[in-house]
Each structure stands twice: as C-alpha cells, then as structure tokens.
Write an enzyme that holds these catalytic residues in place. Structure first.
Site, PDB file in Angstrom:
ATOM      1  N   PHE A 110      -1.593   6.869   4.298  1.00 30.45           N
ATOM      2  CA  PHE A 110      -1.552   6.111   3.343  1.00 30.45           C
ATOM      3  C   PHE A 110      -0.492   5.088   3.467  1.00 30.45           C
ATOM      4  O   PHE A 110      -0.393   4.048   3.191  1.00 30.45           O
ATOM      5  CB  PHE A 110      -1.961   6.502   2.152  1.00 30.45           C
ATOM      6  N   HIS A 164     -11.273  -2.281   3.919  1.00 33.91           N
ATOM      7  CA  HIS A 164     -11.065  -2.579   2.486  1.00 33.91           C
ATOM      8  C   HIS A 164     -11.929  -3.558   1.862  1.00 33.91           C
ATOM      9  O   HIS A 164     -12.414  -3.408   0.855  1.00 33.91           O
ATOM     10  CB  HIS A 164      -9.850  -2.450   2.005  1.00 33.91           C
ATOM     11  N   HIS A 184      -7.077  -2.278  -5.020  1.00 32.95           N
ATOM     12  CA  HIS A 184      -7.357  -2.716  -3.712  1.00 32.95           C
ATOM     13  C   HIS A 184      -7.923  -4.174  -3.478  1.00 32.95           C
ATOM     14  O   HIS A 184      -7.617  -4.873  -2.644  1.00 32.95           O
ATOM     15  CB  HIS A 184      -8.292  -1.625  -2.832  1.00 32.95           C
ATOM     16  N   HIS A 213     -14.565   6.055   2.962  1.00 29.43           N
ATOM     17  CA  HIS A 213     -13.108   5.348   2.982  1.00 29.43           C
ATOM     18  C   HIS A 213     -12.284   6.309   3.702  1.00 29.43           C
ATOM     19  O   HIS A 213     -11.429   5.599   4.742  1.00 29.43           O
ATOM     20  CB  HIS A 213     -12.757   5.139   1.576  1.00 29.43           C
ATOM     21  N   HIS A 221       0.947  -1.245  -0.107  1.00 32.53           N
ATOM     22  CA  HIS A 221      -0.022   0.000  -0.097  1.00 32.53           C
ATOM     23  C   HIS A 221       0.932   1.295   0.018  1.00 32.53           C
ATOM     24  O   HIS A 221       0.435   2.265  -0.738  1.00 32.53           O
ATOM     25  CB  HIS A 221      -0.938  -0.024   1.258  1.00 32.53           C
ATOM     26  N   HIS A 257     -10.640   5.777   7.741  1.00 35.84           N
ATOM     27  CA  HIS A 257      -9.187   5.683   7.943  1.00 35.84           C
ATOM     28  C   HIS A 257      -8.689   6.863   9.110  1.00 35.84           C
ATOM     29  O   HIS A 257      -7.939   6.379   9.957  1.00 35.84           O
ATOM     30  CB  HIS A 257      -8.331   6.115   6.439  1.00 35.84           C
ATOM     31  N   HIS A 272      -4.781   6.053  -5.918  1.00 35.54           N
ATOM     32  CA  HIS A 272      -6.058   6.913  -5.162  1.00 35.54           C
ATOM     33  C   HIS A 272      -6.427   7.827  -6.350  1.00 35.54           C
ATOM     34  O   HIS A 272      -5.945   8.216  -7.096  1.00 35.54           O
ATOM     35  CB  HIS A 272      -5.654   7.400  -4.249  1.00 35.54           C
TER      36      HIS A 272
END
Length: 575
Positions: free
Chosen positions: A321, A334, A179, A300, A150, A304, A170
């Site tokens: 990230f 995810h 993902h 999303h 990631h 996070h 992204h």
C-alpha cells in the site's frame, strides 16, 4: 434573606463580567481543539464542558478526520526510511471547504474503459502525466506527492483529530469514498496541467472478458512502470483470485473463474450494505473496526498483488500500500473499483448509509489551484454532482455467472451425513478453540468446523429483509505478510474446489502496508479482523436451507497462513 440572595447574584454577575474578556480570547490549537486562554485550567475546563461550548462540541463529534500535525515518519520492515509525509505540515496551509464544480461551466468528464480509448487520448494522458512527473516535490500536484497521499492514509501516518488513535482508510466503510476523493482531485489536476477540462481518467475493466489483461496503453511512455511482474504482461489474463503464485489455469478457465468470483463478490455475497462497504468505523479508539467489504478483499487486493513486481519483497510497487500509487495503473485500477461501487448501488437499489459518523468524516486534498480542500464523505456520494460519469460496459458475463455445486447436492448431503455421524460425539460449538499459546487456531493446514444456524425456518419475507451471514471472527495476521485463505460451505472434495463452485463463500486477503511507523515494531498496529460473507443463496443452491448445521472449511491459499489464527465462526443476520 432577600438581601443576601441579591448579594450572591451581584457577586456572581461581577465575577462573570470580569472573566468575560478572558473567556472570549479563544485560540484554535493545531489539532482543532478550542483552547480558552487566560483562565486557570479548572475554570477553562468547566466552561468548555458547559452550555457555552456545547453546540460546538456536539458539531464535531461525528465522523473521523486526520490530525494534520501528527504525520509519523515510517520505514520499511528492514529499516529503510520511507518519506510519505509532506515537506511542510498541511496544518500550516489555508484550508477551504470543498465546493462542487459548476455544472453550467464544467462539462461532464466521461471515464472510458482503458482498452477502448484511442491514440489521441493516450497521447493526451501521457503529456499530462509527463508534466505532473516533472513538477518539484514541493508542489502537491507532483506525481510523487500524489502517490504519497495513498501512503499517508493507508499506513497510519496520521492520528485521528481529537484523539491519539491512528486510523487507516482500508478495511472499513471509508475505503470507497476516500479513494473516490483521491481520484477526483488527481483527475482534475491532470486536466488542468494540459488545459483540458474534459479530461477524465480511464478505468481498467478487469471484471469483463475484454478487459482482463493489462491495457496496452500502460505498456508505453509515461504510463509504463518498471516495478511490475513482467510475466503478467499482455496477453496474460489477470487472476482476480491471485494467491501470490501462478494458478496454472488456461485463459478460458481463468476467465470463467474471474467471472464467478465477480458474481459472488458483487451479487450474492454483497446483498447488504456492510457486506459490500465494510464495517462502521467510528471516532476514537473504541470506534475502531476491521472488517473489509467483499470487493476490497478481492479483486481489489488480489489485483494489487498480481500487478506488483515479483522481484521485490512485498511485490512493490502495486503489491504494497505505501508504494502502490507510484504505478500509473493504480488510478485505472481504482477507477474500476469506483465504477463498481456505482454498479453495486444500482444492482441493490442504491443502498445508502445515513450514519453521521460516515457522512461527516472528512479528509484534505489539494486541488488543481493548489488550494487545500476539506471534503466530507457526504460530498462524494453522487458522482454526477462531482462532474464525472462512466462509459457503460456489458456486465452480463459476471452477472449471469452464478456458480454451480461441485458435487450434486443429494450426493454431497449423503457424504456430509456420514461426516456428521462420525463427529456426533464432539461438542457443537461455533468457537474454534485455542491453540497452544491460548491464541486462536492456526490455519496452517486448514480447518473444518460444524457451525450451528440459530434461525432455520425463516419466512420468505424474513429472507428478503435479512441476509444470513457467515462471520469468521478474530482473524490475527502478521501485518508485514501477504495472507489469503478461502471459505467454503459444505465442501466434500477440497482438491477440486474454487470460486467457480457454489460451495465458495468468499476469500480473505491481507496485503501488507509495506512500512512500519518510526519507533514501532512490525506488529504495533496489529488488530484482529473479521470476515463477513452472505450465504443465503449458497445454502439455497446447496439445498441446505433447512439444515440445523453447516460445515465451514477454511482453506489456506498462502504459506503465511501457518502464522495466521482465527478465534471462531458464527452465523449472524444483517438487515
């Protein structure tokens, strides 16, 4: 003349025959280009651009992919080194083309809601994760190497193949398929480590009331993670609209807000493919785009941030990230995003993308046998072909949570009419105007602008075919900060407004990667973003379908909005 003509032909044939051995000596370079060895550069260039290689060149013009030889080391904004790159270049490994699992010998893996799994499953998952965490860093199946995937693909560590352009999965149509690939291989590795080919990841069903707390299984043993916000542990309800600070809502109101947000992001705001999937990302620097889909922005991004630790500068681990996948709950988070992709396709008649630049984009992942797979976006569009599916959950709580106006439309229209008279002498423009330095306007105190609608009297057929879309364009943020602002239509009281009301069109949420590439400033990869929100249903609910103009309000929800600027707002129509 005839003899001269034949002489020229003979000389040409002789030259070609002599050059042929040189032409056929071909080397595949590290970045995937075919290089002709032994010819002068000008001759090689002509041959590579001619008919001899045209088929091969055309075959690789579609889609984006990483250049495995260009892994850039990175540091934290304060200069602390972050090691995402693999210990040895993947370009040195043998690469195989991905093959679907054999359905006759591979049972279907069923992903279950994390709040519904039993003790035996939790024990099994903990065992698999313990083994994965014990593997050395040299093993690509190890937990650190899995987490670093990631970091590699979400921070710009790789350049695109055949280009010096970096890329990030992204904020574009690559978000969902990449993902899905990551989860697919991660899941198979875990199952293989415990000899269970039925093992499937759980999903954290934060979109339905029963799942709106951190699942208990992630509070113990190998599934527990220290770098989380302890104040958000159960029984606290997740805030899908998280603003990097506590909203102060009681559990019942928080659930209602969450459900209304889900409705807007999954149903009325995502009626067209690009609105949900994100913008088309094409090869090369000219093909760059930066316009995420609805679900990527929230929940999303917001989940996070909500999970990440309030003791760390960017709320690492989940809140940045580069570090997010170090927390085991990342994979359940995810898995739910992946599940919602399937739900959205069913709700909206399985809208698909047929563009080869999407279908042919490919990435590299190690499988459970330590083989490096080249896998295309087109390979992962059917979850059943990948050998997994999702346990059904009741989505009716958010499917039936259509927001209502905060103020009765007739009263609101009367107030807005007064506002329109007051501002009637101002030029009507969808361009917000420049700030003091020639940049876009700052969102520090919010903005309200009157936006003209190009097409008012549309037929029912036109409305079914095309969605009216509000585009906030040229959003410029500092890459190393969290940014959130909300977008409202025809709002008359900003103090009571939120996702539970019809005026809410959507939200913009930027999460920092948490790193900068070595030798670059924090803003070296700074690119402006567009926010695209479907508003046809909102205009219907606000009884504004026949209005020539609408009032659009951008409300800052984070302090960093003072350093965030916007170029303009317009109305588009998406088929």
């Amino acid at each position: 003349m005839e003899a001269k003509k034949w002489g020229i032909i003979i000389v040409s044939v002789v030259f070609f025959i002599k050059a042929l051995p040189l032409v056929l000596v071909v080397k595949e370079s590290t970045d995937g280009h075919s290089t002709l060895i032994g010819l002068k550069p000008t001759i090689a260039k002509v041959l590579q651009g001619g008919l001899w290689s045209r088929g091969k060149r055309e075959a690789r013009t579609s889609g984006v992919s990483p250049n495995l030889t260009t892994c850039h080391q990175s540091t934290s904004p304060s200069g602390f080194p972050i090691y995402c790159c693999p210990p040895r270049s993947k370009s040195e490994e043998a690469i195989i083309d991905f093959k679907f699992p054999d359905p006759s010998s591979s049972p279907l893996r069923v992903r279950r809601a994390a709040n519904l799994v039993d003790h035996n499953y939790i024990t099994k998952y903990n065992k698999a994760l313990s083994i994965m965490k014990s593997l050395p860093h040299t093993d690509p199946r190890s937990f650190t190497r899995q987490a670093n995937l990631h970091c590699l693909y979400c921070t710009g560590s790789y350049n695109q193949k055949h280009s010096n352009s970096g890329f990030n999965i992204h904020k574009s149509w690559l978000f969902f398929p990449w993902h899905r690939m990551m989860l697919y291989f991660h899941e198979r590795i875990l199952g293989n480590l415990i000899g269970d080919d039925t093992f499937a990841l759980p999903f954290w069903s934060w979109d339905i009331p029963e799942g709106m707390v951190i699942p208990e299984m992630y509070m113990n043993a190998s599934l527990f993670h220290r770098e989380r916000d302890f104040s958000h542990f159960p029984p606290n309800v997740v805030d899908l609209d998280y603003r990097n600070k506590e909203c102060g809502l009681n559990p019942e109101d928080q659930i209602r807000t969450n459900l209304a947000l889900m409705y807007r992001q999954m149903v009325s705001g995502a009626k067209k493919t690009e609105l949900f999937m994100g913008c088309p990302y094409k090869p090369g620097d000219a093909g760059f785009c930066n316009a995420p889909g609805t679900i990527e922005l929230a929940p999303h991004n917001t989940v996070h941030k909500w999970v990440g630790s309030n003791s760390n500068p960017s709320r690492e681990d989940m809140g940045a990230f580069y570090s997010a996948a170090r927390d085991p709950i990342f994979y359940a988070h995810h898995a739910n995003i992946d599940r919602l992709w399937e739900v959205w396709r069913n709700l909206h008649n399985e809208m698909t993308i047929n563009d080869p630049d999407w279908l042919e984009s490919y990435f590299y992942f190690y499988d459970e046998k330590l083989q490096l797979n080249k896998i295309k976006v087109g390979d992962v569009l059917d979850a059943t072909k990948l050998g997994y599916g999702y346990e059904g959950v009741d989505i009716s709580p958010w499917l039936n949570a259509r927001p209502k106006p905060s103020v009765p439309p007739k009263i609101a229209r009367h107030i807005l009419k007064k506002r329109e008279v007051k501002h009637s002498l101002q030029p009507q423009s969808n361009h917000i105007g420049s700030g003091p330095n020639g940049t876009g306007r700052s969102l520090g105190t919010g903005l309200t602008i009157r936006v003209s609608r190009p097409r008012i009297h549309r037929s029912k057929k036109d409305k079914e075919k095309e969605e009216e879309v509000l585009v906030v364009h040229g959003i410029d943020v500092k890459v190393d900060v969290f940014v959130k602002f909300d977008v409202y239509v025809n709002v008359v009281n900003e103090t009571i407004i939120g996702p539970r009301f019809s005026e809410f069109a959507g939200t913009f949420v930027h999460i920092p990667s948490g790193v900068k590439l070595a030798g670059q400033s924090n803003d070296a990869e700074r690119r402006k973003t567009d926010l695209k929100l479907g508003i046809a249903e909102i205009l219907e609910d606000l009884e504004a379908e026949g209005d020539e103009n609408i009032w659009v309000t951008l409300l800052p929800r984070s302090q960093s909005c003072v350093n965030t600027t916007v170029d303009g707002i317009r109305i588009d129509y998406f088929k």
